[in-house]
Write an enzyme that holds these catalytic residues in place. Structure first.
Site, mmCIF file in Angstrom:
data_model
loop_
_atom_site.group_PDB
_atom_site.id
_atom_site.type_symbol
_atom_site.label_atom_id
_atom_site.label_comp_id
_atom_site.label_asym_id
_atom_site.label_seq_id
_atom_site.Cartn_x
_atom_site.Cartn_y
_atom_site.Cartn_z
ATOM 1 N N SER A 124 0.834 -1.203 0.000
ATOM 2 C CA SER A 124 0.000 0.000 0.000
ATOM 3 C C SER A 124 0.866 1.249 0.000
ATOM 4 C CB SER A 124 -0.894 -0.009 1.241
ATOM 5 O OG SER A 124 -1.463 1.261 1.476
ATOM 6 N N TYR A 149 -2.359 -0.349 10.549
ATOM 7 C CA TYR A 149 -2.574 -1.079 9.282
ATOM 8 C C TYR A 149 -1.414 -0.825 8.323
ATOM 9 C CZ TYR A 149 -4.078 -1.613 4.456
ATOM 10 O OH TYR A 149 -4.114 -1.921 3.115
ATOM 11 N N LYS A 153 1.844 -3.329 6.699
ATOM 12 C CA LYS A 153 2.282 -3.453 5.301
ATOM 13 C C LYS A 153 3.782 -3.228 5.186
ATOM 14 C CE LYS A 153 -1.648 -4.264 3.121
ATOM 15 N NZ LYS A 153 -1.876 -5.549 2.420
#
Length: 338
Positions: A124, A149, A153
């Site tokens: 991302s 989050y 990644k």
């Protein structure tokens, strides 16, 4: 020879599976339906007239995942599976690290055990943190992620880099997505968020279909064309195609490679709202609210590397995404829950 797709019934995963099947790939899906519904498999079959083999398994379950590797002749893996709510990650950071990073460790362990060399990872643009310039290049600094989050990644990217150093025969493509929107043109598969949408486009479509009264626009005093935040919105069908480009690239045995997947063009929140209104002849009510913490003025990609090294270039635009998103939502006002 099969491609294992973890999280293959999710939003991006399902569109990628459709593209894989339509291009002759043998596909095996592993998913535990945390972010998806069983109906997705029926929709994939309606579009492609093909049924991928499916296992309802958490990627964290090493024993059951091992059985999949034993049974299937897997040559490539596309790893989508993971928890993805920014808000939930802030409330439950340990859950996100255990699930997202933990499942990736299991996957790498099994790939090594069963001699699978090729991996495409769903990363991302959040790994860039708060950018100090745009457009963002793959060589720009990463870190300073604004939520757990995004940090998961980045942690997985570090994990993959370490794995590639240790396993010289591994071929890994890290794909840094920007902002996926849109749906399949059939209207059969699309984004089906649980609860209040975290992303802009499903919020717009839910207003359009009457599920919500208005759209909240967070901030109109950014240093942008109209004061609203600017992002790089890529059609999910283009994004799916990027994974096929990555698989082709891995056939060249490049080692570890990293690519931005975006359009290379920024679009503001209000520009997207107005594009949706124009494409579908629907008025979207919106209310300007205070900024959200962590949001930045602009964030969009430099996509030259993906084009030069694997021939990836977007074919669809914002208008296509607005039209396809609405086609999906009006045909499925309650998502896959109909």
């Amino acid at each position: 020879m099969a491609v294992l797709v973890t999280g293959g019934t999710g939003y991006i995963g399902s569109h990628t599976v459709v593209d894989l099947l339509n291009n002759g790939y043998d596909v095996v899906i592993v998913d535990n339906y945390v972010n998806s519904k069983p109906e997705v498999l029926n929709r994939i079959f309606k579009i492609t007239d093909k049924k991928p083999r499916f296992y309802e398994i958490s990627v964290q379950d090493e024993e059951k995942m091992s059985e999949v590797f034993e049974k299937e002749n897997i040559t490539d893996v596309i790893h989508f599976a993971g928890l993805k709510s920014v808000a939930e990650s802030v409330a439950k950071p340990q859950l996100y690290f255990d699930n997202n990073v933990g499942s990736s460790k299991v996957l790498l362990k099994l790939m090594n055990k069963y001699g699978v060399k090729n991996l495409v990872f769903s990363s991302s643009a959040t790994v860039y943190g708060v950018p100090d310039h745009v457009p963002l290049k793959e060589t720009d600094k990463v870190g300073g992620c604004t939520n757990p989050y995004g940090q998961t990644k980045l942690d997985i990217e570090y994990l993959l880099k370490d794995y590639a150093k240790e396993h010289k025969d591994a071929n890994i493509a890290i794909l840094r997505y920007f902002n996926p929107i849109g749906a399949h043109s059939s209207g059969l598969i699309g984004e089906d968020p649980q609860g209040i949408p975290n992303n802009l486009m499903p919020y717009i479509t839910q207003v359009a279909v009457g599920k919500r009264d208005h759209l909240n626009v967070y901030g109109n005093d950014y240093k942008t064309v109209d004061g609203t935040g600017v992002r790089d919105y890529i059609h999910v069908v283009d994004l799916a195609r990027g994974h096929l480009c990555a698989l082709k690239k891995l056939e060249q045995k490049p080692g570890l490679v990293i690519y931005n997947l975006g359009t290379g063009k920024g679009t503001s929140v209000l520009e997207l709202v107005h594009a949706f209104e124009k494409a579908n002849n629907i008025k979207i009510n919106y209310v300007i609210c205070e900024r959200r913490p962590g949001d930045v003025d602009e964030n969009y990609a430099d996509c030259h590397k993906a084009y030069e090294e694997m021939g990836f270039k977007t074919k669809l635009d914002i208008v296509d995404a607005c039209r396809d998103s609405w086609h999906w939502q009006k045909n499925n006002p309650n998502g896959y829950g109909d």
